[in-house]
Design a protein around this motif. Sequence first.
Motif, PDB file in Angstrom:
ATOM      1  N   GLU A  97       0.825  -1.211   0.000  1.00  0.00           N
ATOM      2  CA  GLU A  97       0.000   0.000   0.000  1.00  0.00           C
ATOM      3  C   GLU A  97       0.860   1.262   0.000  1.00  0.00           C
ATOM      4  O   GLU A  97       0.581   2.210  -0.735  1.00  0.00           O
ATOM      5  CB  GLU A  97      -0.950  -0.010   1.194  1.00  0.00           C
ATOM      6  CG  GLU A  97      -2.026  -1.060   1.070  1.00  0.00           C
ATOM      7  CD  GLU A  97      -2.892  -1.199   2.304  1.00  0.00           C
ATOM      8  OE1 GLU A  97      -2.833  -0.329   3.188  1.00  0.00           O
ATOM      9  OE2 GLU A  97      -3.640  -2.181   2.369  1.00  0.00           O
ATOM     10  N   LEU A  98       1.910   1.282   0.816  1.00  0.00           N
ATOM     11  CA  LEU A  98       2.765   2.471   0.889  1.00  0.00           C
ATOM     12  C   LEU A  98       3.535   2.696  -0.408  1.00  0.00           C
ATOM     13  O   LEU A  98       3.681   3.837  -0.857  1.00  0.00           O
ATOM     14  CB  LEU A  98       3.715   2.378   2.080  1.00  0.00           C
ATOM     15  CG  LEU A  98       3.064   2.564   3.446  1.00  0.00           C
ATOM     16  CD1 LEU A  98       4.039   2.207   4.555  1.00  0.00           C
ATOM     17  CD2 LEU A  98       2.542   3.990   3.619  1.00  0.00           C
ATOM     18  N   LYS A  99       4.025   1.634  -1.032  1.00  0.00           N
ATOM     19  CA  LYS A  99       4.754   1.790  -2.293  1.00  0.00           C
ATOM     20  C   LYS A  99       3.829   2.275  -3.404  1.00  0.00           C
ATOM     21  O   LYS A  99       4.234   3.036  -4.272  1.00  0.00           O
ATOM     22  CB  LYS A  99       5.439   0.479  -2.687  1.00  0.00           C
ATOM     23  CG  LYS A  99       6.684   0.207  -1.856  1.00  0.00           C
ATOM     24  CD  LYS A  99       7.390  -1.047  -2.305  1.00  0.00           C
ATOM     25  CE  LYS A  99       8.654  -1.264  -1.491  1.00  0.00           C
ATOM     26  NZ  LYS A  99       9.433  -2.416  -1.960  1.00  0.00           N
ATOM     27  N   ARG A 100       2.572   1.847  -3.365  1.00  0.00           N
ATOM     28  CA  ARG A 100       1.603   2.252  -4.386  1.00  0.00           C
ATOM     29  C   ARG A 100       1.318   3.764  -4.320  1.00  0.00           C
ATOM     30  O   ARG A 100       1.106   4.409  -5.341  1.00  0.00           O
ATOM     31  CB  ARG A 100       0.310   1.446  -4.223  1.00  0.00           C
ATOM     32  CG  ARG A 100      -0.706   1.665  -5.305  1.00  0.00           C
ATOM     33  CD  ARG A 100      -1.910   0.713  -5.276  1.00  0.00           C
ATOM     34  NE  ARG A 100      -2.363   0.289  -3.972  1.00  0.00           N
ATOM     35  CZ  ARG A 100      -2.149  -0.921  -3.439  1.00  0.00           C
ATOM     36  NH1 ARG A 100      -1.452  -1.819  -4.096  1.00  0.00           N
ATOM     37  NH2 ARG A 100      -2.625  -1.226  -2.249  1.00  0.00           N
ATOM     38  N   ILE A 101       1.324   4.345  -3.106  1.00  0.00           N
ATOM     39  CA  ILE A 101       0.982   5.771  -2.969  1.00  0.00           C
ATOM     40  C   ILE A 101       2.192   6.664  -2.682  1.00  0.00           C
ATOM     41  O   ILE A 101       2.033   7.870  -2.513  1.00  0.00           O
ATOM     42  CB  ILE A 101      -0.103   5.987  -1.886  1.00  0.00           C
ATOM     43  CG1 ILE A 101       0.357   5.444  -0.533  1.00  0.00           C
ATOM     44  CG2 ILE A 101      -1.413   5.369  -2.321  1.00  0.00           C
ATOM     45  CD1 ILE A 101      -0.653   5.636   0.582  1.00  0.00           C
ATOM     46  N   HIS A 102       3.379   6.084  -2.647  1.00  0.00           N
ATOM     47  CA  HIS A 102       4.602   6.851  -2.367  1.00  0.00           C
ATOM     48  C   HIS A 102       4.709   8.059  -3.294  1.00  0.00           C
ATOM     49  O   HIS A 102       4.562   7.951  -4.507  1.00  0.00           O
ATOM     50  CB  HIS A 102       5.830   5.951  -2.524  1.00  0.00           C
ATOM     51  CG  HIS A 102       7.123   6.693  -2.433  1.00  0.00           C
ATOM     52  ND1 HIS A 102       7.601   7.220  -1.254  1.00  0.00           N
ATOM     53  CD2 HIS A 102       8.023   7.030  -3.389  1.00  0.00           C
ATOM     54  CE1 HIS A 102       8.748   7.825  -1.479  1.00  0.00           C
ATOM     55  NE2 HIS A 102       9.029   7.726  -2.766  1.00  0.00           N
ATOM     56  N   GLY A 103       4.943   9.237  -2.711  1.00  0.00           N
ATOM     57  CA  GLY A 103       5.177  10.445  -3.488  1.00  0.00           C
ATOM     58  C   GLY A 103       3.929  11.227  -3.846  1.00  0.00           C
ATOM     59  O   GLY A 103       4.008  12.208  -4.580  1.00  0.00           O
ATOM     60  N   ARG A 104       2.782  10.807  -3.322  1.00  0.00           N
ATOM     61  CA  ARG A 104       1.548  11.535  -3.618  1.00  0.00           C
ATOM     62  C   ARG A 104       0.558  11.363  -2.465  1.00  0.00           C
ATOM     63  O   ARG A 104       0.768  10.544  -1.578  1.00  0.00           O
ATOM     64  CB  ARG A 104       0.923  11.062  -4.925  1.00  0.00           C
ATOM     65  CG  ARG A 104       0.471   9.602  -4.889  1.00  0.00           C
ATOM     66  CD  ARG A 104      -0.155   9.189  -6.213  1.00  0.00           C
ATOM     67  NE  ARG A 104      -0.472   7.784  -6.229  1.00  0.00           N
ATOM     68  CZ  ARG A 104      -1.595   7.248  -5.752  1.00  0.00           C
ATOM     69  NH1 ARG A 104      -2.511   8.001  -5.190  1.00  0.00           N
ATOM     70  NH2 ARG A 104      -1.794   5.936  -5.823  1.00  0.00           N
ATOM     71  N   ALA A 105      -0.509  12.136  -2.523  1.00  0.00           N
ATOM     72  CA  ALA A 105      -1.576  11.994  -1.529  1.00  0.00           C
ATOM     73  C   ALA A 105      -2.491  10.846  -1.961  1.00  0.00           C
ATOM     74  O   ALA A 105      -2.823  10.743  -3.137  1.00  0.00           O
ATOM     75  CB  ALA A 105      -2.370  13.290  -1.422  1.00  0.00           C
ATOM     76  N   PRO A 106      -2.853   9.973  -1.037  1.00  0.00           N
ATOM     77  CA  PRO A 106      -3.737   8.868  -1.411  1.00  0.00           C
ATOM     78  C   PRO A 106      -5.154   9.359  -1.697  1.00  0.00           C
ATOM     79  O   PRO A 106      -5.603  10.366  -1.141  1.00  0.00           O
ATOM     80  CB  PRO A 106      -3.720   7.968  -0.170  1.00  0.00           C
ATOM     81  CG  PRO A 106      -3.357   8.879   0.951  1.00  0.00           C
ATOM     82  CD  PRO A 106      -2.486   9.949   0.367  1.00  0.00           C
ATOM     83  N   ASN A 107      -5.857   8.632  -2.584  1.00  0.00           N
ATOM     84  CA  ASN A 107      -7.264   8.948  -2.797  1.00  0.00           C
ATOM     85  C   ASN A 107      -8.050   8.362  -1.614  1.00  0.00           C
ATOM     86  O   ASN A 107      -7.490   7.610  -0.805  1.00  0.00           O
ATOM     87  CB  ASN A 107      -7.752   8.437  -4.163  1.00  0.00           C
ATOM     88  CG  ASN A 107      -7.716   6.926  -4.275  1.00  0.00           C
ATOM     89  OD1 ASN A 107      -8.107   6.208  -3.357  1.00  0.00           O
ATOM     90  ND2 ASN A 107      -7.259   6.434  -5.425  1.00  0.00           N
ATOM     91  N   PRO A 108      -9.326   8.696  -1.474  1.00  0.00           N
ATOM     92  CA  PRO A 108     -10.083   8.232  -0.294  1.00  0.00           C
ATOM     93  C   PRO A 108     -10.081   6.711  -0.080  1.00  0.00           C
ATOM     94  O   PRO A 108      -9.940   6.256   1.050  1.00  0.00           O
ATOM     95  CB  PRO A 108     -11.500   8.759  -0.553  1.00  0.00           C
ATOM     96  CG  PRO A 108     -11.275  10.004  -1.359  1.00  0.00           C
ATOM     97  CD  PRO A 108     -10.114   9.662  -2.263  1.00  0.00           C
ATOM     98  N   SER A 109     -10.202   5.930  -1.138  1.00  0.00           N
ATOM     99  CA  SER A 109     -10.219   4.471  -0.944  1.00  0.00           C
ATOM    100  C   SER A 109      -8.837   3.953  -0.539  1.00  0.00           C
ATOM    101  O   SER A 109      -8.725   3.034   0.275  1.00  0.00           O
ATOM    102  CB  SER A 109     -10.736   3.750  -2.187  1.00  0.00           C
ATOM    103  OG  SER A 109      -9.877   3.955  -3.279  1.00  0.00           O
ATOM    104  N   GLU A 110      -7.773   4.550  -1.087  1.00  0.00           N
ATOM    105  CA  GLU A 110      -6.412   4.160  -0.692  1.00  0.00           C
ATOM    106  C   GLU A 110      -6.152   4.530   0.764  1.00  0.00           C
ATOM    107  O   GLU A 110      -5.531   3.768   1.510  1.00  0.00           O
ATOM    108  CB  GLU A 110      -5.369   4.833  -1.588  1.00  0.00           C
ATOM    109  CG  GLU A 110      -5.364   4.331  -3.001  1.00  0.00           C
ATOM    110  CD  GLU A 110      -4.510   5.182  -3.929  1.00  0.00           C
ATOM    111  OE1 GLU A 110      -3.938   4.612  -4.878  1.00  0.00           O
ATOM    112  OE2 GLU A 110      -4.412   6.416  -3.726  1.00  0.00           O
TER     113      GLU A 110
END
Length: 134
Positions: A97-110
């Motif tokens: 999960e962290l690698k998928r959103i690294h470098g950006r703000a997560p969307n609500p489901s993330e």
Amino acid sequence: QMTNGMQMSFLPNSKQFLSGEHIAIKLSARNSGYVTGFDLASDGTISLLTPDPSSTSIRRTDRSGQFETSIDVTPPFGADQILFIVSQSYPVELLSELKRIHGRAPNPSELDALLVTLSRHSDNLAMKSFYSSP
């Protein structure tokens, strides 16, 4: 102070840092384990601190539960939250999960998925905040 069996400190011992300053982070856990750390920046961006997001390796505490790393203060400036988790088993789901959103703000489901995963690690989580400015 120990929180959930873990303690985190910054060196220098401050809550305010300027752009380019170097912050040493010391973590003390009751048990040894795999270390995952990330920064939640003031704009919502999540940055994986450890392990290196471009690597497949993961870091561990020493046998006594001690771990040290460092970061440099960079934009965006404002209030940051640093979170570290020490896991007894390899944290596959959390790292994915962290690698998928690294470098950006997560969307609500993330964000929902990350919060659920973090709740499973709440006994082994340390969080500390600081404020940065240019």
